[in-house]
Design an enzyme around this catalytic site. Structure first.
Site, PDB file in Angstrom:
ATOM      1  N   ASP A  12     -80.417   1.443 -37.890  1.00 59.13           N
ATOM      2  CA  ASP A  12     -81.870   1.668 -37.866  1.00 59.13           C
ATOM      3  C   ASP A  12     -82.522   0.308 -38.074  1.00 59.13           C
ATOM      4  OD1 ASP A  12     -84.416   2.993 -38.032  1.00 59.13           O
ATOM      5  OD2 ASP A  12     -84.314   2.878 -40.213  1.00 59.13           O
ATOM      6  N   SER A  13     -83.837   0.259 -37.843  1.00 59.33           N
ATOM      7  CA  SER A  13     -84.583  -0.963 -38.138  1.00 59.33           C
ATOM      8  C   SER A  13     -84.483  -1.323 -39.619  1.00 59.33           C
ATOM      9  CB  SER A  13     -86.058  -0.765 -37.782  1.00 59.33           C
ATOM     10  OG  SER A  13     -86.603   0.262 -38.595  1.00 59.33           O
ATOM     11  N   CYS A  75     -82.798   5.827 -35.215  1.00 58.82           N
ATOM     12  CA  CYS A  75     -84.139   5.257 -35.156  1.00 58.82           C
ATOM     13  C   CYS A  75     -84.801   5.758 -33.877  1.00 58.82           C
ATOM     14  CB  CYS A  75     -84.014   3.731 -35.135  1.00 58.82           C
ATOM     15  SG  CYS A  75     -85.565   2.863 -34.904  1.00 58.82           S
ATOM     16  N   GLU A 153     -89.602   1.245 -46.527  1.00 57.64           N
ATOM     17  CA  GLU A 153     -88.772   0.033 -46.508  1.00 57.64           C
ATOM     18  C   GLU A 153     -88.881  -0.700 -47.845  1.00 57.64           C
ATOM     19  OE1 GLU A 153     -86.951  -0.097 -43.740  1.00 57.64           O
ATOM     20  OE2 GLU A 153     -85.983  -1.904 -44.489  1.00 57.64           O
ATOM     21  N   CYS A 185     -89.949   9.651 -36.980  1.00 60.81           N
ATOM     22  CA  CYS A 185     -89.440   8.355 -37.450  1.00 60.81           C
ATOM     23  C   CYS A 185     -88.501   8.650 -38.596  1.00 60.81           C
ATOM     24  CB  CYS A 185     -90.604   7.473 -37.915  1.00 60.81           C
ATOM     25  SG  CYS A 185     -90.099   5.989 -38.804  1.00 60.81           S
ATOM     26  N   HIS A 187     -87.686   7.038 -41.122  1.00 58.18           N
ATOM     27  CA  HIS A 187     -88.138   6.659 -42.465  1.00 58.18           C
ATOM     28  C   HIS A 187     -88.907   7.813 -43.142  1.00 58.18           C
ATOM     29  CE1 HIS A 187     -87.243   2.541 -41.192  1.00 58.18           C
ATOM     30  NE2 HIS A 187     -87.490   2.113 -42.412  1.00 58.18           N
TER      31      HIS A 187
HETATM   32  N1  DGL Z   1     -87.013   4.339 -38.482  1.00 61.77           N
HETATM   33  C1  DGL Z   1     -87.576   3.975 -37.238  1.00 61.77           C
HETATM   34  C2  DGL Z   1     -87.835   5.175 -36.331  1.00 61.77           C
HETATM   35  O1  DGL Z   1     -87.189   6.195 -36.461  1.00 61.77           O
HETATM   36  C3  DGL Z   1     -88.688   3.008 -37.105  1.00 61.77           C
HETATM   37  C4  DGL Z   1     -89.405   2.374 -38.194  1.00 61.77           C
HETATM   38  C5  DGL Z   1     -89.892   1.009 -37.782  1.00 61.77           C
HETATM   39  O2  DGL Z   1     -89.081   0.107 -37.875  1.00 61.77           O
HETATM   40  O3  DGL Z   1     -91.041   0.867 -37.350  1.00 61.77           O
HETATM   41  O4  DGL Z   1     -88.646   5.117 -35.446  1.00 61.77           O
END
Ligand code: DGL
Length: 295
Positions: A12-13, A75, A153, A185, A187
């Site tokens: 993931d990011s 992600c 984050e 997302c 997160h």
């Molecule tokens: N967790 C990521 C997603 O599912 C993106 C969060 C990000 O880095 O902007 O889209």
């Protein structure tokens, strides 16, 4: 860690994909996992698409070097930007994640569904195709959420800034009568308690991660790639972010301590950090004024 092709790579990011990892761990306890949090380059939600593609390739190559037999792009943003190219390039199973719009439109009672996602996800062709396919069966309101993944984050799940953003993004949806919220997302599942508190108990929150874990299970089974070991698999964690703060946030999200390693230089610094696009700014303004209705 092992070097023959025996583990599942997940990336993931940043720390968001840990929500996915938890479901994979529960569904496939015998599998060994390797998680990459690209926190040094997060968020992906406002970066140029070609940057996200390059990061996705660099990380997937690393996962393969480490012995991945399958890769989960945990992600939504990287799935939208890069999964077609990853699948065209690599022959192992590559599983992605996208907003759970189909079950949302099938189960909404009010007929109004809200989607929370990053700016890049909602601007993507993949997302447009998803809306075309399933968006006609209900009124779908799309809410980009700049800054929200950054809260997670940084480990801010309950602070005033996170509350402010959540209120700003949820209010327009709730006043339009949304009864189903799709988390687009990885997160955001860590914010479910706060989202539920603000939205109220009548609103259903949909996280596609359990379905993605089941899909991974089916794909591994069909390809004869499930582990035959009966003992619990191992989990290794790597990051491109600052070691101690990232490890601290990851431990808080997972509820246990962990050993976090820095990604090797060639994966970590393979490309320069691009200047950040300002694409989200327009969305942020429209988000303040009200969500953008689609269909
Ligand atoms: N967790 C990521 C997603 O599912 C993106 C969060 C990000 O880095 O902007 O889209």
């Amino acid at each position: 860690m092992t070097n023959h092709h025996s583990l599942i790579g997940i990336f993931d990011s940043g720390v968001g994909g840990l929500s996915m990892l938890q479901h994979i761990r529960a569904d496939l306890p015998g599998e060994s996992l390797l998680y990459v949090a690209d926190s040094g380059h997060a968020p992906y939600g406002n970066k140029p698409g070609d940057f996200i593609v390059r990061r996705s390739f660099a990380i997937t190559r690393f996962l393969l070097e480490q012995g991945a037999k399958a890769v989960v792009v945990a992600c939504n943003t990287a799935t939208a930007a890069a999964i077609a190219q990853l699948r065209a390039h690599f022959s192992i199973p590559i599983i992605g994640i996208e907003p759970a719009l189909k079950p949302a439109v099938a189960t909404t009672r009010s007929g109004v569904v809200g989607i929370l996602a990053t700016g890049n996800t909602v601007r993507s062709d993949k997302f447009a195709a998803l809306l075309d396919q399933h968006g006609q069966r209900a009124r779908v309101i799309v809410q980009p959420c700049p800054g929200l993944a950054d809260c997670v984050e940084q480990g801010d799940l309950h602070g005033p800034h996170c509350q402010l953003l959540l209120t700003r993004y949820l209010q327009p949806l709730l006043s339009e009568g949304v009864d189903t919220l799709v988390l687009g997302c990885t997160h955001y599942p860590f914010l479910i308690p706060e989202i539920q508190r603000l939205a109220g108990p009548a609103v259903t929150i949909l996280d596609p991660s359990p379905a993605v874990a089941r899909q991974l299970h089916r794909r591994l089974e069909a390809a004869g790639l499930l582990t035959e070991h009966c003992v619990a698999g191992t989990v290794d964690y790597f990051t491109s972010g600052p070691l101690e703060p990232t490890a601290e946030v990851m431990a808080r999200l997972l509820g246990h301590s962990l050993k976090l390693e820095i990604l090797p230089e060639h994966v970590h610094h393979d490309i320069p950090q691009p200047s950040i696009h300002t694409l989200d700014a327009g969305f942020a303004q429209s988000a303040v004024g009200g969500a953008r209705p689609i269909a």
